[in-house]
Motif scaffolding. Structure first.
Motif, PDB file in Angstrom:
ATOM      1  N   PHE A 798      39.426  59.441  57.898  1.00 48.29           N
ATOM      2  CA  PHE A 798      38.641  60.129  58.848  1.00 48.29           C
ATOM      3  C   PHE A 798      37.422  61.220  57.925  1.00 48.29           C
ATOM      4  CE2 PHE A 798      37.638  63.143  62.310  1.00 48.29           C
ATOM      5  CZ  PHE A 798      37.293  62.347  63.345  1.00 48.29           C
ATOM      6  N   PRO A 800      33.400  61.159  57.752  1.00 52.38           N
ATOM      7  CA  PRO A 800      31.989  60.675  58.364  1.00 52.38           C
ATOM      8  C   PRO A 800      31.075  59.887  57.390  1.00 52.38           C
ATOM      9  CG  PRO A 800      31.833  62.939  57.854  1.00 52.38           C
ATOM     10  CD  PRO A 800      33.510  62.556  57.716  1.00 52.38           C
ATOM     11  N   HIS A 823      32.875  56.895  61.693  1.00 55.22           N
ATOM     12  CA  HIS A 823      34.070  57.699  60.812  1.00 55.22           C
ATOM     13  C   HIS A 823      34.957  56.685  60.282  1.00 55.22           C
ATOM     14  CE1 HIS A 823      32.699  61.168  62.999  1.00 55.22           C
ATOM     15  NE2 HIS A 823      33.351  61.871  62.073  1.00 55.22           N
TER      16      HIS A 823
END
Length: 1195
Positions: A798, A800, A823
């Motif tokens: 997770f 970005p 993500h």
């Protein structure tokens, strides 16, 4: 009495012709009855210029009347024609008509000449016109060798016809070898002399069969000229041809293909002169050459063209003025004009005139001793000469007669005698023709006579003129008087019109005009009279006229025409189409006063007229039928002006079908990427027939056009030719780009690929680029084929990423794409919410608070928080324990939520978990809370047993949901009389430990209504109601007759001991048992029930509405696996039966599904939950079926 009908006044709307008011000849002199002596009168003769068909017998007409009957003789070329000497010539009996038989032998040319007929009796001789006999001629064209005409595009051309001279002159037209007329236009047209003129030539004028035809109508023959061959070259073709084998001199004309101002081909020069005879058609012509094609306009100097007599032909190159007179003389100017200039020509017109009558001589009837006058006046240009003849001999050569005197165009007669009777001829002539008229002088002494039939009956329509005839004769000329009625006075001219021929005219006949009219004629030799009768009728009227209709092709239409007419007349109704008869077609039907047309087609577009006529009048009314339909498809699509990114499309519109085209829809097909599929390109206005179309690269285009009008769309046109545009780099990048991880260690990049139409060229690929958003890494890129997904592996959990996808093909790259944020994959949250607190609001609602988890511990997109809660059961009363968990989900980063639908007086446990896209995190520490008491539900049942005269026994069970500790019951009841009115209400308190009660001292034979409530410390619950009746007072029953009691008892014993009665009772008992079993099974099966029942059962006045934006209510779901069970799931494996009501108010029978709650905590949809049998404890009750309900089911 014979009926004579007034001539009808015909409707202008039907016949479009002037009204003929009457047919009687108005004479200034009287017609001599044929039974009286009179000189000859020519009644029929052949025309002056008589062109005959040489293949048929010749007939020269000459008919005359007179008393005694006249004899006939002929002259030919001025000398006596002895018909007895020519066996081919004979004269018809009692006639002067000659018949010359040339069909077997003889030639028409032999009998060419000038013929004149004379009719003679003892009173004089009348002569005919000079009749010129000429046979018609249709000679052949002279043979000629015609070379091919080679000409440059844009030059002018004249194809000569030069037809042979015929009698009469032939009609000229141009056709091809297939006998099809050659098309003519402003550019190409035929002149008055028959030549074919080209203002400028085009390549399509090239052909080898330009043929001039001459049609000779008199002999019904057609002659043709040798075909003319024309070859039109362009400048490029000319250069090649000259280089090969031609010289410039071999071309028709020498000018090159350039635009030029107009120049007249005919007439030549700037002025010309034209002479025409009065009453003929004046035809003026101007034909010009030039490029662009000139247009022609006509004006008259010092005057205007006559509006109603001027017509244009041949695309305004010919000006026609009909019925010309001397006033039409003058100068007429034609102007030929194009964008480069103009040329003018002036034609001076002189109108001459053959002689025409001003006053023609008329027959003169005189009595002996009277005076008279013959007048012969004529005009012409030049002025005609007037000469007189008597009995066919010039008057100068006739014997002198003292009773006559010649004064130019007038002969004066005085004191005539019977010997003065003769036939006089007046001849008026000039260089353009002559007029010849016969007029006799007949000297008679005759008393009056009436020539009209006796007792004629006239009928006329109100407000129309009435013409009452009274033709008479007498010599000297009698006087005439008219009388109305049997004792009427002489009619005067202030109301009536008296005609010279004796006719009485009533200008406007009215109902009071109906009567008997008498005419009286007198002269010195006697008197005569006659009665006529006039009837005046009501007019025929159309009181309901047909109306204008617009109907779509294939539809149905009805025209109505209602007529009112005089009841004494018979009216007929006729329908016309375009003023002609209706087609003999089964689609047309007439039903009384309606015209119905079925299955309408284009041919039915016309004016329809209903004509109502009687024997006296005729009226009509018309209406137009406009047949409309969708337009016909456009045609002749053509692509021009080919560019890399545009093309021009032109088309010819199809038939509008009487509804104007409002727009054209242009569609295209991409035969390379999506063959057979048509897409919208653009719309253009209906007045436009070309469109500039913007194109995309690397597309194989074909276009079609659809026309639109108010009725609908046309069928598509035929497809145009294909046009393939060149390839180019893409102009667009993929859309819907996303970066979402499917696993904790990857990033899945997806996009919507470009359509083939947007690829702009071959070799479509995608450049996929990514890098961490918060890092300093460079972009990582990879080029992939035409796919829609790429997976990046080995990514942190997770994180970005910046992502972009760019299209490219063999030509180049699309513009720089936009960047989106994605993500990598999510993982389960690591931390549970802390500091969980519960605040009990009321007996069915609690509020939960918690501290949010740290964002980094979520490891994904925060979906919200989920509360698990369940009611804790006391396992001491049951061997097994089951805990059913409920779930409420609160979306987003919420820190509190509301738990609605709790059961009062219960013990609950809950925990909270955070949720991301991957799933749930660990649970928080369990929190325990209790709900306070609430009002109870209704008692489980209430039944009334053992009714007596004054008592009823009530039995009941406690509520299945006491929602607390029962403190008492409340019983309310009241009597109901025979009119269903309620009596006074009695209120009783009953201890909570009782389950039955006997009510005494009630009225006998009375119906009571009972209301039964349970109570807790929180209040009174909902009631259960029931009704019952006390028994009848036996004391009020009259004693039966002696022996009746015994008989009744005997009958009761007998019935009870009968076998059939015992069997019936057994059958009823068996049926009741079966139904109870079925009810028991059905009650133990799961199912969904409406929420409303559960909310009513657990209504809590303490619950207050809450606003949705508080975010305190979540989404409900089952605690087991969050997946719904299939409807109709089986009973649990331990064979336990489900309870009628859930232990908590959130979950009901059936499958476990997520639920939604309103702002006030009420449940939306249907409660559901996965349930198993659990022990009854606390405020729970057993689930035995209600005997009251079971009993009611059999009622």
């Amino acid at each position: 009495m014979r009926l004579k009908i007034m001539p009808q006044k015909k409707s202008l709307s039907v016949l479009q012709t002037p009204l003929i008011l009457f047919l009687c000849q108005v004479m200034s002199a009287l017609e001599v009855p044929l039974d009286l002596v009179q000189p000859p009168t020519i009644t029929r003769q052949s025309p002056k210029d008589y062109i005959i068909d040489p293949r048929e017998n010749i007939e020269i007409q000459c008919e005359a009347k007179g008393k005694p009957p006249p004899s006939f003789s002929w002259t030919r070329n001025g000398t006596h024609f002895d018909i007895d000497k020519d066996p081919l010539v004979k004269m018809l009996p009692n006639s002067g008509t000659l018949v010359i038989s040339i069909t077997i032998e003889g030639k028409a040319e032999t009998y060419e000449g000038v013929y004149q007929c004379t009719a003679r009796n003892e009173r004089g001789a009348a002569i005919s016109n000079n009749i010129v006999i000429r046979p018609s001629r249709s000679p052949l064209w002279t043979k000629e060798k015609l070379e091919q005409i080679t000409i440059l595009k844009g030059q002018s051309l004249v194809l000569p016809c030069r037809p042979p001279l015929g009698l009469p002159p032939p009609i000229i037209f141009w056709m091809d070898n297939s006998f099809q007329r050659l098309p003519q236009s402003e550019r190409v047209s035929q002149g008055l002399n028959g030549d074919l003129y080209f203002s400028n030539v085009l390549p399509e004028d090239t052909r080898e069969d330009y043929i001039c035809y001459a049609r000779f109508n008199h002999t019904q023959t057609i002659q043709q000229k040798q075909p003319i061959s024309v070859k039109v070259h362009s400048m490029d073709e000319l250069n090649d041809t000259i280089t090969a084998n031609l010289s410039d001199s071999e071309f028709y004309g020498a000018k090159s293909y350039i635009e030029r101002p107009p120049k007249l081909l005919t007439p030549e020069g700037r002025t010309s002169h034209k002479e025409e005879l009065r009453e003929n058609v004046l035809s003026l012509e101007c034909i010009a050459e030039g490029l662009p094609t000139p247009s022609i306009n006509w004006t008259k100097e010092d005057g205007e063209l006559p509006i109603n007599r001027t017509f244009y032909k041949n695309f305004k190159k010919t000006l026609n003025i009909i019925h010309v007179s001397e006033a039409d003389s003058g100068k007429y100017k034609c102007t030929a004009r194009n964008s480069l200039g103009f040329v003018e020509h002036t034609i001076s017109v002189t109108v001459k005139a053959a002689p025409y009558w001003i006053t023609a001589p008329r027959n003169l009837v005189l009595s002996p001793g009277e005076d008279g006058t013959l007048i012969c006046r004529a005009n012409g240009n030049p002025k005609p000469n007037i000469s007189w003849l008597i009995n066919g001999v010039p008057i100068e050569m006739a014997p002198d007669d003292p009773s006559r005197k010649i004064d130019g165009d007038t002969i004066l007669f005085s004191d005539v005698q019977e010997s003065s009777s003769a036939v006089y001829q007046c001849n008026a002539s000039n260089e353009y023709g002559y007029l010849l008229a016969n007029a006799f002088v007949n000297v008679l002494a005759e008393p009056p006579r009436i020539l009209t039939e006796v007792d004629l009956r006239y009928q006329v329509i109100t407000d129309r003129p009435a013409m009452l005839d009274c033709a008479f004769f007498g010599s000297p000329i009698p006087t005439i008087e008219w009388f109305k009625g049997t004792k009427g006075s002489v009619l005067q001219e202030n109301t009536y019109v008296f005609h010279d021929n004796g006719t009485l005219e009533i200008p406007v006949a009215q109902k009071e005009s109906a009567d008997t009219y008498t005419c009286v004629v007198r002269n010195k030799l006697g008197m005569a009279k006659n009665d006529v009768h006039l009837e005046v009728k009501d007019p025929t009227r159309i009181i309901k006229q047909p109306e204008y209709k617009i109907v779509q092709r294939g539809g149905r239409v009805s025209f109505e025409c209602t007529v009112k007419h005089d009841p004494t007349l018979i009216a007929t109704l006729t329908w016309l189409k375009d003023y002609g008869e209706l087609p003999n077609d089964g689609r047309f039907s007439i039903d009384n006063d309606h015209l119905v047309i079925m299955n309408i087609s284009d041919e039915d577009d016309a004016t329809y007229t209903c004509v109502a006529n009687t024997s006296l009048d005729i009226v009509s009314a018309s209406a137009m039928l406009r047949v409309v339909d969708r337009p016909n498809p456009p045609f002749d699509l053509e692509l021009t002006s080919f560019l890399e990114r545009s093309v021009q499309l032109s088309w010819i519109p199809g038939e509008e079908n009487n509804s104007p085209i409002t727009e054209f829809i242009i569609e295209y097909e991409d035969a390379f990427h999506e063959p057979g599929i048509w897409h919208h390109q653009t719309d253009v206005p209906g007045i436009q027939t070309t469109a500039e179309l913007k194109l995309s690269p690397y597309v194989k285009y074909s276009f079609r056009v659809i026309a639109v009008n108010s009725i609908g769309r046309s069928l598509p046109s035929e497809a145009s030719e294909y046009y393939m545009t060149k390839a180019a780099e893409p102009e667009e990048n993929p859309t819907a780009v996303e970066g979402i991880g499917s696993e904790p260690d990857n990033l899945v990049i997806t996009w919507q690929p470009l359509k083939g139409f947007d690829s702009n060229g071959p070799g479509l690929q995608y450049k996929v680029s990514w890098r961490q958003k918060d890092g300093d890494d460079e972009w990582t890129s990879v080029v992939v084929a035409n796919v829609s997904k790429y997976i990046v592996s080995g990514t942190p959990t997770f994180v970005p990423y910046l992502v972009k996808v760019q299209a490219l093909n063999n030509v180049g790259f699309a513009p720089e794409p936009g960047i989106i944020i994605g993500h990598s994959g999510e993982d389960l949250p690591m931390v549970a919410p802390s500091n969980v607190r519960v605040n009990v609001v009321n007996s069915t609602l609690a509020e939960v608070h918690w501290e949010p988890v740290p964002p980094k511990s979520i490891r994904g997109h925060l979906k919200g928080y989920r509360i698990y809660y369940w009611k804790v059961k006391n396992s001491s009363k049951r061997n097994r324990r089951h805990v059913e968990k409920k779930i409420l989900t609160f979306n987003g980063n919420k820190t509190h939520g509301m738990l609605p639908g709790l059961e009062p007086f219960s013990h609950y446990t809950l925990n909270v978990r955070v949720v991301n896209g991957k799933g749930e995190g660990p649970a928080s520490v369990d929190q325990v809370f209790n709900t306070p008491e609430g009002v109870p539900g209704a008692p489980l049942f209430l039944k009334i047993v053992n009714p007596t005269l004054d008592s009823l026994t009530l039995e009941w069970d406690p509520p299945s949901h006491p929602n607390g500790i029962l403190t008492a019951y409340t019983l309310k009841f009241q009597p109901i009389n025979s009119t269903h009115e309620l009596g006074p209400l009695v209120d009783l308190k009953i201890p909570a430990n009782m389950t039955s009660l006997i009510l005494r001292n009630l009225s006998y034979s009375t119906r009571y209504k009972f209301y039964f409530y349970a109570q807790t410390a929180a209040g009174t619950g909902s009631p259960i109601t029931e009704e019952a009746v006390t028994t009848v007072d036996e004391a009020g029953v009259h004693p039966p007759a002696v022996g009746a009691d015994k008989a009744m008892a005997s009958r009761q014993v007998d019935i009870a001991t009968q076998g059939w009665f015992i069997g019936l009772m057994c059958a009823v008992a068996l049926l009741i048992l079966i139904l109870l079993i079925v009810c028991f099974i059905r009650r133990n099966k799961g199912g969904k029930y409406p929420v409303k029942e559960k909310e009513d059962a657990h209504a809590d006045p303490e619950i207050q509405p809450m606003k949705e934006d508080d975010g305190t209510f979540g989404e409900y779901s089952d605690a087991e696996d969050h997946k719904p069970l299939k409807k109709g799931s089986r009973t649990p494996s331990d064979r336990t039966v489900k309870k009628e009501d859930s232990d908590d108010s959130l979950v009901d029978y059936g499958e476990g599904v997520n639920g939604q709650f309103n702002e006030d905590g009420s449940f939306i949809g249907q409660y559901s939950g996965k349930k198993e049998k659990e022990p009854a404890e606390g405020n729970e009750s057993s689930e035995a079926p209600s005997p009251v309900n079971a009993m009611n089911s059999f009622v």
